[in-house]
Design a protein around this motif. Structure first.
Motif, PDB file in Angstrom:
ATOM      1  N   TYR A 234       0.937  -1.062   0.170  1.00 23.07           N
ATOM      2  CA  TYR A 234      -0.153  -0.098  -0.080  1.00 23.07           C
ATOM      3  C   TYR A 234       0.920   1.165  -0.030  1.00 23.07           C
ATOM      4  N   VAL A 235       0.519   2.350  -0.627  1.00 23.03           N
ATOM      5  CA  VAL A 235       1.268   3.642  -0.630  1.00 23.03           C
ATOM      6  C   VAL A 235       0.044   4.530  -0.392  1.00 23.03           C
ATOM      7  N   ARG A 236       0.500   5.147   0.792  1.00 17.96           N
ATOM      8  CA  ARG A 236      -0.366   6.412   1.203  1.00 17.96           C
ATOM      9  C   ARG A 236      -0.130   7.702   0.125  1.00 17.96           C
TER      10      ARG A 236
ATOM     11  N   ALA B  33       1.133  -2.119  -6.558  1.00 19.17           N
ATOM     12  CA  ALA B  33       1.013  -1.074  -5.443  1.00 19.17           C
ATOM     13  C   ALA B  33      -0.440  -0.684  -5.524  1.00 19.17           C
ATOM     14  N   ILE B  34      -1.086  -0.552  -4.284  1.00 15.45           N
ATOM     15  CA  ILE B  34      -2.328  -0.057  -4.042  1.00 15.45           C
ATOM     16  C   ILE B  34      -2.276   1.307  -3.320  1.00 15.45           C
ATOM     17  N   PHE B  35      -2.840   2.250  -3.993  1.00 17.02           N
ATOM     18  CA  PHE B  35      -2.519   3.747  -3.752  1.00 17.02           C
ATOM     19  C   PHE B  35      -3.919   4.106  -2.844  1.00 17.02           C
ATOM     20  N   VAL B  36      -3.737   4.587  -1.537  1.00 18.49           N
ATOM     21  CA  VAL B  36      -4.910   4.996  -0.769  1.00 18.49           C
ATOM     22  C   VAL B  36      -4.561   6.528  -0.321  1.00 18.49           C
ATOM     23  N   GLU B  37      -5.509   7.261   0.420  1.00 20.85           N
ATOM     24  CA  GLU B  37      -5.326   8.463   0.830  1.00 20.85           C
ATOM     25  C   GLU B  37      -5.276   8.487   2.420  1.00 20.85           C
TER      26      GLU B  37
ATOM     27  N   ALA C 163       0.289  -8.250   7.017  1.00 18.61           N
ATOM     28  CA  ALA C 163       1.767  -8.021   6.771  1.00 18.61           C
ATOM     29  C   ALA C 163       1.899  -7.105   5.652  1.00 18.61           C
ATOM     30  N   ALA C 164       1.011  -6.655   4.950  1.00 18.86           N
ATOM     31  CA  ALA C 164       1.448  -5.911   3.931  1.00 18.86           C
ATOM     32  C   ALA C 164       1.837  -4.785   4.125  1.00 18.86           C
ATOM     33  N   PRO C 165       3.054  -4.173   3.570  1.00 22.12           N
ATOM     34  CA  PRO C 165       3.779  -2.876   3.939  1.00 22.12           C
ATOM     35  C   PRO C 165       3.020  -1.912   3.484  1.00 22.12           C
ATOM     36  N   VAL C 166       2.940  -0.530   4.074  1.00 25.47           N
ATOM     37  CA  VAL C 166       2.632   0.665   3.852  1.00 25.47           C
ATOM     38  C   VAL C 166       3.796   1.722   3.469  1.00 25.47           C
ATOM     39  N   VAL C 167       3.705   2.268   2.189  1.00 26.44           N
ATOM     40  CA  VAL C 167       4.753   3.481   2.136  1.00 26.44           C
ATOM     41  C   VAL C 167       4.249   4.694   2.087  1.00 26.44           C
ATOM     42  N   PHE C 168       4.934   5.466   2.756  1.00 30.12           N
ATOM     43  CA  PHE C 168       4.521   7.058   2.713  1.00 30.12           C
ATOM     44  C   PHE C 168       5.299   7.775   1.672  1.00 30.12           C
ATOM     45  N   SER C 169       4.541   8.508   0.844  1.00 33.99           N
ATOM     46  CA  SER C 169       4.916   9.092  -0.375  1.00 33.99           C
ATOM     47  C   SER C 169       6.258  10.251  -0.244  1.00 33.99           C
ATOM     48  N   ALA C 170       6.983  10.437  -1.097  1.00 34.53           N
ATOM     49  CA  ALA C 170       8.234  11.286  -1.332  1.00 34.53           C
ATOM     50  C   ALA C 170       7.698  12.797  -0.672  1.00 34.53           C
ATOM     51  N   HIS C 171       6.497  13.048  -0.435  1.00 34.82           N
ATOM     52  CA  HIS C 171       6.260  14.432   0.151  1.00 34.82           C
ATOM     53  C   HIS C 171       6.204  14.539   1.417  1.00 34.82           C
ATOM     54  N   GLY C 172       6.315  13.379   2.208  1.00 32.43           N
ATOM     55  CA  GLY C 172       6.473  13.639   3.618  1.00 32.43           C
ATOM     56  C   GLY C 172       4.771  13.321   4.172  1.00 32.43           C
TER      57      GLY C 172
ATOM     58  N   PRO D 225       2.340  14.076   7.948  1.00 30.78           N
ATOM     59  CA  PRO D 225       2.389  14.473   9.365  1.00 30.78           C
ATOM     60  C   PRO D 225       3.035  13.263  10.263  1.00 30.78           C
ATOM     61  N   LYS D 226       3.120  13.882  11.476  1.00 28.51           N
ATOM     62  CA  LYS D 226       3.757  12.841  12.753  1.00 28.51           C
ATOM     63  C   LYS D 226       2.618  11.962  12.886  1.00 28.51           C
ATOM     64  N   SER D 227       1.362  12.271  12.888  1.00 27.68           N
ATOM     65  CA  SER D 227       0.128  11.425  13.280  1.00 27.68           C
ATOM     66  C   SER D 227       0.086  10.198  12.461  1.00 27.68           C
ATOM     67  N   VAL D 228       0.649  10.197  11.267  1.00 24.88           N
ATOM     68  CA  VAL D 228       0.467   9.117  10.424  1.00 24.88           C
ATOM     69  C   VAL D 228       1.365   8.111  10.700  1.00 24.88           C
ATOM     70  N   PRO D 229       2.830   8.189  10.931  1.00 24.48           N
ATOM     71  CA  PRO D 229       3.510   7.163  11.552  1.00 24.48           C
ATOM     72  C   PRO D 229       3.200   6.750  12.817  1.00 24.48           C
ATOM     73  N   GLU D 230       2.465   7.425  13.624  1.00 20.89           N
ATOM     74  CA  GLU D 230       2.170   7.203  14.868  1.00 20.89           C
ATOM     75  C   GLU D 230       1.007   6.281  14.655  1.00 20.89           C
ATOM     76  N   GLU D 231       0.153   6.461  13.945  1.00 22.51           N
ATOM     77  CA  GLU D 231      -1.160   5.365  13.716  1.00 22.51           C
ATOM     78  C   GLU D 231      -0.810   4.278  13.118  1.00 22.51           C
TER      79      GLU D 231
END
Length: 319
Positions: free
Chosen positions: A40-42, A60-64, A73-82, A84-90
């Motif tokens: 998954y790619v945010r 790849a599956i793109f989500v907002e 177990a499927a990984p989620v990738v954070f995009s090149a744009h960066g 907010p801290k709340s996202v990796p915390e979640e």
């Protein structure tokens, strides 16, 4: 003997992919190889529909929103744009396997903002409201710690006292000219404002804009290859217009060319935003070659040799 009209085509160099985009795409492709599909790619990994569609075909599956990512177990990738801290915390709370593809130059801005905050400074962010990178940068700190300005008029409305500790950071993909106007207004109103040790607009944005400036006054029209939601691509079109080329268009694909803007032209500039692959530039040139006899000339204003390592969890796979 060709009966096509001749067209001088000035190709900007550098153009197209920057090191941060190359790294972000590599992150998705290496994650697919290491973990298998799907991953998954945010948000769009980079702002280019051609690139995104290609990665979708690979799995790849793109989500907002992380709420769209299932537990497992499927990984989620954070995009090149960066993000907010709340996202990796979640992601941590849900035990998701998160891989951060944020461009290191965006991360640099995040760290600068955090340092200013720890030192008791209010932070002014120069950027475009609602852009995903701006949302990510503002989300590094508590609400209210960062104030966004887009233009000099926004600076005039700031209500900080002259003695209040202030610093500014900027979005990495701004127009150099626009940024300079806003920064000049900040310096005039707040002479003691703390500046970045090294400018935040990234090397690739600067180099691509400089190449456009070099060519814009010599051509009748300009084609910028890139997606409409790509900030750095939009800025290239604006730079071409500002520096003498009124017939500039942003073109995702050859099928999107507005041929009416090329009527009667003898010379054209061509460049590509930092998230646009070279194959799309070649597609544009092929389309031009169907109508014109092309005389190609590459104008080089900088040489780039920047590269960024992959995130640690993917380096072993590459090695």
């Amino acid at each position: 003997m060709s009966d096509k009209p001749k067209l001088n085509v000035y190709l900007c160099a550098p153009r197209g992919f920057c090191a941060g985009v190359v790294r972000a795409i590599d992150v998705v492709e290496q994650a697919l190889r290491k973990f298998g599909a799907p991953i998954y790619v945010r948000h769009e990994i980079v702002h280019n529909r051609y690139v995104v569609e290609g990665l979708k075909r690979k799995g790849a599956i793109f989500v907002e929103d992380l709420a769209e990512v299932p537990d497992g177990a499927a990984p989620v990738v954070f995009s090149a744009h960066g993000v907010p801290k709340s996202v990796p915390e979640e992601a941590g709370r849900r035990n998701l396997r998160a891989i951060d593809a944020t461009c290191p130059l965006v991360t640099k801005v995040h760290r600068e903002a955090e340092i200013h905050f720890r030192r008791g400074r209010k932070i002014v962010l120069v950027g475009h409201r609602g852009h995903i990178e701006v949302v990510g940068t503002m989300g590094q700190l508590p609400e209210g710690a960062v104030v966004l300005v887009e233009k000099p008029e926004d600076v005039a409305r700031l209500t900080f006292s002259p003695d209040e500790p202030l610093a500014y950071v900027t979005q990495t993909t701004l127009s150099m000219d626009d940024m300079a106007e806003v920064v000049a207004a900040l310096r005039e109103k707040y002479p003691r404002i703390v500046e970045p040790h090294k400018q935040d607009i990234c090397y690739a944005t600067t180099n691509r804009q400089q190449a456009v400036k070099e060519i814009a006054g010599k051509v009748d029209a300009f084609i910028v290859v890139g997606s409409p939601n790509s900030s750095n691509s939009q800025r290239l079109r604006e730079v071409a217009e500002r520096h003498g080329c009124r017939r500039a268009q942003l073109v995702p694909r050859a099928a999107d060319i507005d041929w009416s803007l090329l009527e009667g032209v003898a010379a054209i500039g061509v460049t590509a935003g930092a998230s646009a692959p070279e194959v799309l530039v070649e597609e544009i040139l092929d389309a031009l070659a169907e109508k014109y006899e092309l005389i190609l000339d590459t104008i080089t204003t900088a040489t780039e040799d920047v590269s960024f390592p992959l995130p640690r969890e993917l380096r072993e796979r590459v090695a």
